[in-house]
Design a protein around this motif. Structure first.
Motif, PDB file in Angstrom:
ATOM      1  N   PHE A 144      14.924   2.629  -9.802  1.00 20.90           N
ATOM      2  CA  PHE A 144      13.794   1.982  -9.387  1.00 20.90           C
ATOM      3  C   PHE A 144      13.104   2.493  -8.155  1.00 20.90           C
ATOM      4  O   PHE A 144      13.780   2.336  -7.227  1.00 20.90           O
ATOM      5  CB  PHE A 144      13.937   0.508  -9.156  1.00 20.90           C
ATOM      6  N   PRO A 145      11.855   2.702  -8.429  1.00 24.84           N
ATOM      7  CA  PRO A 145      11.078   3.479  -7.266  1.00 24.84           C
ATOM      8  C   PRO A 145      10.934   2.327  -6.191  1.00 24.84           C
ATOM      9  O   PRO A 145      10.877   1.257  -6.119  1.00 24.84           O
ATOM     10  CB  PRO A 145       9.908   4.048  -8.040  1.00 24.84           C
ATOM     11  N   PRO A 146      10.344   2.677  -5.054  1.00 30.45           N
ATOM     12  CA  PRO A 146       9.950   2.085  -4.077  1.00 30.45           C
ATOM     13  C   PRO A 146       8.700   0.972  -4.543  1.00 30.45           C
ATOM     14  O   PRO A 146       7.818   1.287  -5.270  1.00 30.45           O
ATOM     15  CB  PRO A 146       9.245   3.002  -2.668  1.00 30.45           C
ATOM     16  N   GLY A 147       8.907  -0.232  -3.748  1.00 26.80           N
ATOM     17  CA  GLY A 147       8.217  -1.473  -4.205  1.00 26.80           C
ATOM     18  C   GLY A 147       8.907  -2.694  -4.577  1.00 26.80           C
ATOM     19  O   GLY A 147       9.807  -2.662  -4.083  1.00 26.80           O
ATOM     20  N   LEU A 176       0.967  -1.390   0.005  1.00 25.04           N
ATOM     21  CA  LEU A 176      -0.099   0.000   0.126  1.00 25.04           C
ATOM     22  C   LEU A 176       0.917   1.209  -0.058  1.00 25.04           C
ATOM     23  O   LEU A 176       0.457   2.305  -0.513  1.00 25.04           O
ATOM     24  CB  LEU A 176      -1.024  -0.070   1.019  1.00 25.04           C
ATOM     25  N   GLN A 177       1.731   1.290   1.009  1.00 21.97           N
ATOM     26  CA  GLN A 177       2.850   2.314   0.784  1.00 21.97           C
ATOM     27  C   GLN A 177       3.473   2.513  -0.540  1.00 21.97           C
ATOM     28  O   GLN A 177       3.607   3.849  -0.832  1.00 21.97           O
ATOM     29  CB  GLN A 177       3.896   2.098   1.908  1.00 21.97           C
ATOM     30  N   ALA A 178       3.804   1.598  -1.030  1.00 18.99           N
ATOM     31  CA  ALA A 178       4.567   1.844  -2.564  1.00 18.99           C
ATOM     32  C   ALA A 178       3.411   2.237  -3.355  1.00 18.99           C
ATOM     33  O   ALA A 178       3.666   3.217  -4.377  1.00 18.99           O
ATOM     34  CB  ALA A 178       4.904   0.503  -3.163  1.00 18.99           C
ATOM     35  N   GLY A 179       2.379   1.904  -3.248  1.00 23.89           N
ATOM     36  CA  GLY A 179       1.126   2.448  -4.159  1.00 23.89           C
ATOM     37  C   GLY A 179       0.752   4.015  -4.075  1.00 23.89           C
ATOM     38  O   GLY A 179       0.488   4.586  -5.042  1.00 23.89           O
ATOM     39  N   THR A 225       3.492  -4.713 -17.446  1.00 21.24           N
ATOM     40  CA  THR A 225       3.191  -4.323 -16.224  1.00 21.24           C
ATOM     41  C   THR A 225       2.630  -5.497 -15.670  1.00 21.24           C
ATOM     42  O   THR A 225       1.879  -6.290 -15.883  1.00 21.24           O
ATOM     43  CB  THR A 225       2.269  -3.047 -16.190  1.00 21.24           C
ATOM     44  N   VAL A 226       2.693  -5.375 -14.116  1.00 24.75           N
ATOM     45  CA  VAL A 226       1.989  -6.169 -13.179  1.00 24.75           C
ATOM     46  C   VAL A 226       1.177  -5.260 -12.133  1.00 24.75           C
ATOM     47  O   VAL A 226       1.658  -4.472 -11.571  1.00 24.75           O
ATOM     48  CB  VAL A 226       3.000  -7.052 -12.380  1.00 24.75           C
ATOM     49  N   ARG A 227      -0.005  -5.499 -12.226  1.00 26.50           N
ATOM     50  CA  ARG A 227      -0.902  -4.480 -11.251  1.00 26.50           C
ATOM     51  C   ARG A 227      -1.419  -5.475 -10.054  1.00 26.50           C
ATOM     52  O   ARG A 227      -2.003  -6.445 -10.235  1.00 26.50           O
ATOM     53  CB  ARG A 227      -2.203  -4.026 -12.184  1.00 26.50           C
ATOM     54  N   PHE A 228      -1.479  -4.737  -9.025  1.00 27.60           N
ATOM     55  CA  PHE A 228      -1.799  -5.380  -7.714  1.00 27.60           C
ATOM     56  C   PHE A 228      -3.198  -4.692  -7.440  1.00 27.60           C
ATOM     57  O   PHE A 228      -3.453  -3.386  -7.271  1.00 27.60           O
ATOM     58  CB  PHE A 228      -0.910  -4.972  -6.510  1.00 27.60           C
ATOM     59  N   TRP A 229      -4.262  -5.695  -6.972  1.00 27.35           N
ATOM     60  CA  TRP A 229      -5.571  -5.024  -6.788  1.00 27.35           C
ATOM     61  C   TRP A 229      -5.874  -5.770  -5.282  1.00 27.35           C
ATOM     62  O   TRP A 229      -5.611  -6.861  -4.981  1.00 27.35           O
ATOM     63  CB  TRP A 229      -6.375  -5.786  -7.713  1.00 27.35           C
ATOM     64  N   ASP A 230      -6.578  -4.968  -4.665  1.00 28.71           N
ATOM     65  CA  ASP A 230      -7.086  -5.218  -3.519  1.00 28.71           C
ATOM     66  C   ASP A 230      -8.306  -6.026  -3.543  1.00 28.71           C
ATOM     67  O   ASP A 230      -9.602  -5.327  -4.050  1.00 28.71           O
ATOM     68  CB  ASP A 230      -7.493  -4.036  -2.630  1.00 28.71           C
ATOM     69  N   ALA A 231      -8.378  -7.433  -3.738  1.00 25.45           N
ATOM     70  CA  ALA A 231      -9.391  -8.281  -3.787  1.00 25.45           C
ATOM     71  C   ALA A 231     -10.215  -8.565  -2.498  1.00 25.45           C
ATOM     72  O   ALA A 231     -10.924  -9.627  -2.514  1.00 25.45           O
ATOM     73  CB  ALA A 231      -8.990  -9.348  -4.638  1.00 25.45           C
ATOM     74  N   SER A 232     -10.129  -7.866  -1.363  1.00 24.83           N
ATOM     75  CA  SER A 232     -10.510  -8.163  -0.249  1.00 24.83           C
ATOM     76  C   SER A 232     -12.002  -8.157   0.030  1.00 24.83           C
ATOM     77  O   SER A 232     -12.730  -8.694   0.731  1.00 24.83           O
ATOM     78  CB  SER A 232      -9.871  -7.402   1.102  1.00 24.83           C
ATOM     79  N   THR A 240      -9.947  -2.663  -5.989  1.00 28.77           N
ATOM     80  CA  THR A 240      -9.147  -1.421  -6.009  1.00 28.77           C
ATOM     81  C   THR A 240      -8.029  -1.474  -6.491  1.00 28.77           C
ATOM     82  O   THR A 240      -7.024  -2.408  -5.944  1.00 28.77           O
ATOM     83  CB  THR A 240      -9.247  -0.731  -4.506  1.00 28.77           C
ATOM     84  N   PRO A 241      -7.370  -0.640  -7.217  1.00 31.78           N
ATOM     85  CA  PRO A 241      -5.972  -0.632  -7.738  1.00 31.78           C
ATOM     86  C   PRO A 241      -5.228   0.065  -6.688  1.00 31.78           C
ATOM     87  O   PRO A 241      -5.516   1.080  -6.121  1.00 31.78           O
ATOM     88  CB  PRO A 241      -6.139  -0.013  -9.049  1.00 31.78           C
ATOM     89  N   ILE A 242      -4.040  -0.753  -6.183  1.00 34.49           N
ATOM     90  CA  ILE A 242      -3.332  -0.139  -5.134  1.00 34.49           C
ATOM     91  C   ILE A 242      -1.760  -0.128  -5.716  1.00 34.49           C
ATOM     92  O   ILE A 242      -0.911   0.680  -4.835  1.00 34.49           O
ATOM     93  CB  ILE A 242      -3.280  -1.017  -3.986  1.00 34.49           C
ATOM     94  N   TYR A 243      -1.111  -0.822  -6.677  1.00 36.02           N
ATOM     95  CA  TYR A 243       0.268  -0.723  -6.791  1.00 36.02           C
ATOM     96  C   TYR A 243       0.350  -1.103  -8.377  1.00 36.02           C
ATOM     97  O   TYR A 243      -0.286  -2.270  -8.792  1.00 36.02           O
ATOM     98  CB  TYR A 243       0.985  -1.406  -5.977  1.00 36.02           C
ATOM     99  N   LYS A 244       1.221  -0.609  -9.028  1.00 35.07           N
ATOM    100  CA  LYS A 244       1.796  -0.831 -10.431  1.00 35.07           C
ATOM    101  C   LYS A 244       3.198  -1.163 -10.804  1.00 35.07           C
ATOM    102  O   LYS A 244       3.761  -0.393 -10.145  1.00 35.07           O
ATOM    103  CB  LYS A 244       1.118   0.012 -11.497  1.00 35.07           C
ATOM    104  N   LEU A 245       3.580  -2.378 -10.896  1.00 35.09           N
ATOM    105  CA  LEU A 245       5.029  -2.509 -11.251  1.00 35.09           C
ATOM    106  C   LEU A 245       5.154  -2.823 -12.751  1.00 35.09           C
ATOM    107  O   LEU A 245       4.602  -3.331 -13.576  1.00 35.09           O
ATOM    108  CB  LEU A 245       5.108  -3.820 -10.572  1.00 35.09           C
TER     109      LEU A 245
END
Length: 962
Positions: A555-558, A381-384, A419-426, A431-436
């Motif tokens: 490379f950014p945080p993440g 979440l912080q990286a996002g 790209t790899v996209r991280f989604w909050d599936a809870s 919700t999109p939270i981070y993109k690599l």
């Protein structure tokens, strides 16, 4: 002697009861952006938005977590949507022949009067009809037809021409019942509903597209098909207005496209804000999809990558307010929803907490991670947050009463652009939270970062951009084009305990990444693994390898890349697995598989799986020019040999007598052997790490299992320093020794492998047992390996690899296994009872559940249409199927236990549950007299239900429960 190999057993009532307590298939919610949207509406009082689609779906959105979906019975485009008080009205196919109306003229526009008791309907024939609400009954003798309007026109304007369809209906903002009616030809009339009289006529001559009132009602603005707009003054006295106060073609003087819709909003600052779609110069920018925002000297042309369908502003609607004061504009496009903040200087876009376009770049793979540790969750979440600001979402209707999720879930999607996209599936909202992005690791011809002096470095170029007309600004994240197809992501795996991520791609690249909270500038190490081992006669005809950057990259945080393993030849990676506790990653392609020790930066194993007799396979997977006679002859020879041979080699399937049984169960059929001379036989389909017994029944240790497209399974015993109970484990390097080689007799592709412990349960994930996060596996009794091919499921005992049991899933319809997973399901009645269940999804879209290790069929569900090939291919299962979720909206109360996702369109995931522990039907309430139970997507019920919501459909009138 008679043998009864298959004896039908009666249904056990106790077992049937347990099944009902364990299993229940339900489709729960849909995630993502609606496919093929066709209409948009917004209720400013409830603060909820509705989107209609071409397939007849209506989706309602409010605050995050407030989502609801309904489906019309017939697949037809929802052309317009109108919110009524506590109700929703939609227009499908735009016909009125089901509302006791004799004409079948197509409906072009709807207007709900402020009194909310009358609906005005404009038609293609130029008539305006009035329907009483909520019954939608036509007011007799109240319709305004074109002939009545023409009689009020000057003789020189009539010219014997029709006025054309009704293009716009707008009620006077200060005088209820006074309606502005705009016709396609350009005529605009002010109609008083109470006196049934034309109060004023505006003799426009340019084809009309839309109308909008100024808040005071003293003027209005019309937009036209020549790319211009006009301001008209509403005055008393002369009933005719010949010319507008002003006319402007903002992007002229050359021919421009039509301004399809225009809005005028007043502000406290004094200068009104004008928003309109279209109007671009035809020759230069006729293919652009744009929305222009103007206020005084500020002028921005928002440039989108897909067509603008509709838009609205969020502003004050109370009549006692003097100004509109818009806070945001919401734009619905073909492929995404874009929201622009109109309060913040510069008018930035707002990130969406839901409705994010999953397909901003085409989805190529997905991975689900359940029960994410809190520390990992917070760091992601912080990286996002460093990438995107927290949105102040303006659509905030309803209230999500759901408690915090008991466990956090991640959905990872790989995309064509690397790209790899991280989604909050809870919860309900995905919700999109981070993109690599992995593109920064490689050098591509289309990468502007490689240009030593790009446009951003040249002051003259910057001035040219600032002076560009129209003042374009690229907006939105949907980008259907990839700079380099080799960047596409094919496989993803994440170890949630070590924070290690492995991403594999189309050009044979395998990236190993580690999570970091700080920005880093470093060089990514590169290792090359040759899977062909200098095999002669090979000619690679595919794409070339991706060249890594020669210089250290920022490379950014993440998740930051630490190591790049490149497979040679650079074929697409078809399988990958990670064992972070052993610091090993295994990967497979269409040519073989490899094993890499990323701690010691050394390749451990490289194995070619191409058939040695198939020379054409060496020239690439698309070469299929073989002799038909030779192929048939070899196939029959193999069949005959397999039936008459009395002695089987040890590497063949153990317990061949079981495999050769002539009697088959009624639900099964005989499997036909496949040819080994197939150019796709070398494709590695699955990989698996396991700590089990392979060499003998006394000493267990690390193993690697690989399954191929030709039905081959390779089992390697690994010597990992400090791991295992066997001798000779004290070395400094990892070694691999081939322990078993299994060849399935019918050569069906192996799609899944799993090792079961002595209790018949799957082995825990890396670090789970050592950190007491899961029960230790049973090492006191013999293990077994479960191998799933496209045609059957088989359990072999270890270490002898003798067949214990099997199930031939191949059906008469040509069933093939496509996806397999082991899920743990808990009883809905007995708190301490759970079972591990094998789930198989077939190419027919049905889902079969088996108990393990006996492989007895439990239940079968129809999940996906067999024609939906992409949906079946995209299905991903969750691990446990036990996570409980609630969502309560404004509106909506949903309770769901997800057990999988699959794509129902390029931009939407369908979520489904296999557990009976919690009822998955959403409980929906619109804050009316009584709640509603719905299981979205659900067809709207018929009018016979006698409920209060309203739905206008083609040829019939139905009502929506509310």
């Amino acid at each position: 002697m008679m043998k009864f190999r298959f004896r039908r057993q009666g249904n056990d009532p106790q077992r049937e009861k347990i099944k009902q307590e364990l299993f229940a298939f339900n489709k729960t919610v849909e995630h993502g952006f609606p496919h093929q949207p066709s209409s948009l509406a917004f209720d400013p009082r409830l603060q909820i938005m509705a989107i209609g689609t071409k397939s007849g779906a209506v989706k309602i959105y409010g605050a995050p977590g407030v989502e609801f979906t309904g489906l019309h019975k017939d697949t037809a485009a929802v052309t317009q949507i109108q919110f009524l008080p506590a109700q929703l009205l939609s227009l499908v196919l735009a016909l009125l022949d089901g509302v006791h109306y004799s004409s079948t003229s197509r409906v072009t526009v709807l207007l709900l009067l402020g009194s909310c008791d009358l609906l005005c309907v404009g038609t293609e024939g130029g008539g305006v009809h009035f329907l009483d609400l909520p019954r939608l009954s036509l007011r007799e003798n109240q319709s305004l037809l074109q002939d009545q309007v023409i009689q009020s026109l000057p003789d020189d304007y009539r010219c014997g021409k029709s006025l054309g369809p009704v293009e716009s209906l707008q009620e006077h903002p200060q005088q209820p019942g006074v309606i502005l009616i705009g016709y396609s030809r350009g005529l605009v009339v002010l109609w008083d509903l109470s006196t049934r009289h034309v109060d004023h006529v505006f003799l426009g001559k340019q084809q009309l597209e839309s109308l909008v009132w100024e808040r005071s009602g003293k003027s209005f603005v019309s937009s036209h098909n020549d790319g211009g707009y006009s301001v008209w003054a509403v005055t008393s006295g002369n009933p005719y207005t010949q010319q507008p106060v002003s006319s402007t073609i903002p992007y002229g003087p050359f021919p421009c496209k039509a301004i399809s819709k225009i809005l005028l909003r007043t502000t406290v600052s004094g200068a009104p804000m004008l928003l309109y779609s279209g109007g671009m110069p035809r020759a230069s920018y006729g293919d652009r999809h744009c929305l222009t925002v103007q206020q005084d000297k500020e002028h921005v042309t928002l440039d989108f990558t897909s067509r603008v369908i509709d838009f609205f502003t969020i502003h004050s609607v109370e009549r006692e307010q003097e100004f509109d004061e818009p806070s945001a504009v919401v734009v619905l496009l073909d492929e995404e929803l874009v929201v622009v903040d109109l309060h913040t200087p510069g008018w930035p876009t707002l990130p969406t907490p839901y409705l994010a376009p999953l397909h901003s770049s085409a989805i190529t793979c997905s991975c689900h991670v359940s029960s994410v540790p809190p520390k990992l969750w917070d760091r992601v979440l912080q990286a996002g947050r460093a990438q995107r600001q927290a949105p102040h979402w303006p659509i905030c209707g309803g209230k999500n009463l759901a408690p915090s999720a008991k466990q956090q879930e991640l959905l990872l999607t790989g995309h064509e652009d690397g790209t790899v996209r991280f989604w909050d599936a809870s919860g309900v909202a995905l919700t999109p939270i981070y993109k690599l992005s992995t593109a920064g690791v490689f050098h591509t011809d289309c990468d502007p970062a490689d240009d030593p002096q790009g446009p951003d470095d040249d002051p003259d170029d910057r001035r040219e951009e600032e002076d560009e007309w129209p003042p374009f600004r690229k907006v939105g994240c949907f980008d259907p084009y990839s700079d380099d197809p080799r960047l596409g992501i094919q496989k993803i795996t994440l170890c949630k305990y070590s924070n290690k991520l492995v991403v594999a791609g189309t050009a044979g690249q395998v990236l190993i990444l580690a999570l970091s909270d700080e920005r880093s500038d470093h060089q990514v190490e590169v290792s090359v693994v040759d899977l062909l081992q200098d095999r002669e006669g090979f000619t690679w005809k595919g794409h070339g390898r991706l060249d890594p950057r020669a210089r250290p990259g920022p490379f950014p945080p993440g998740f930051q890349p630490q190591l790049l393993v490149q497979c040679m030849p650079p074929a697409s990676v078809t399988a990958v697995t990670l064992h972070a506790e052993w610091h090993l990653v295994a990967f497979g392609t269409s040519h073989g598989f490899g094993l890499f020790d990323y701690q010691r930066r050394s390749a451990v194993l490289a194995r070619c799986t191409l058939h040695p007799n198939d020379s054409l396979a060496m020239e690439g997977p698309l070469s299929r020019v073989k002799s038909l006679k030779k192929s048939l002859r070899q196939s029959f020879r193999r069949i005959r040999k397999s039936r008459v041979s009395g002695k089987k080699r040890p590497v063949q399937e153990a317990n061949a007598a079981l495999a050769e049984q002539e009697d088959v169960a009624p639900v099964q059929r005989r499997i036909e052997p496949r040819s080994a001379d197939d150019s796709l036989s070398g494709v590695v389909r699955c990989l698996c790490f396991a700590d089990t017994f392979l060499r003998d029944g006394t000493h267990h240790g690390p193993t690697l299992w690989a399954g191929t497209n030709s039905g081959s399974v390779y089992a390697y015993a690994l010597e990992v320093p400090g791991v295992g109970s066997g001798p000779g484990r004290g070395g400094d390097s990892v070694e691999a020794l081939l322990g078993k080689e299994i060849q399935l007799m019918h050569r069906a592709p192996v799609v899944w492998i799993c090792v079961l412990d002595g209790r018949g349960r799957p082995l825990p994930e890396p670090y789970e047992a050592s950190r007491d996060l899961a029960a230790a596996p049973d090492m006191s009794t013999a293990h077994s390996v479960l191998i799933a091919s496209e045609e059957q499921l088989k359990v072999f005992s270890l270490p002898k690899v003798s067949a214990k049991t099997k199930f031939k899933l191949t059906a008469h319809e040509g069933c093939r296994v496509r996806r397999v997973a082991l899920v743990a399901l808990s009883s809905a009645v007995q708190e301490d009872y759970s079972e591990h269940t094998l789930v198989c999804l077939t190419n027919l879209g049905d889902m079969h559940l088996f108990n393990v290790p006996a492989l007895r069929p439990q239940v079968r569900y129809d999940c996906i249409r067999k024609e939906d090939i992409s949906g079946i291919a995209s299905c991903v299962f969750t691990k446990t199927g036990q996570g409980e979720e609630d969502c309560n909206s404004l509106t909506i109360v949903c309770v769901a236990i997800p057990s999988g996702f699959y794509l129902i369109s390029p931009s939407e995931y369908e979520r489904f549950s296999l557990s009976a522990k919690v009822i998955t039907e959403p409980l929906c309430s619109l804050q009316l007299d009584r709640p509603l139970e719905h299981n979205p997507p659900h067809p709207f019920p018929s009018a016979a239900a006698g409920t209060s919501g309203i739905l206008l459909a083609a040829g019939e009138m139905t009502q929506l429960n509310s």
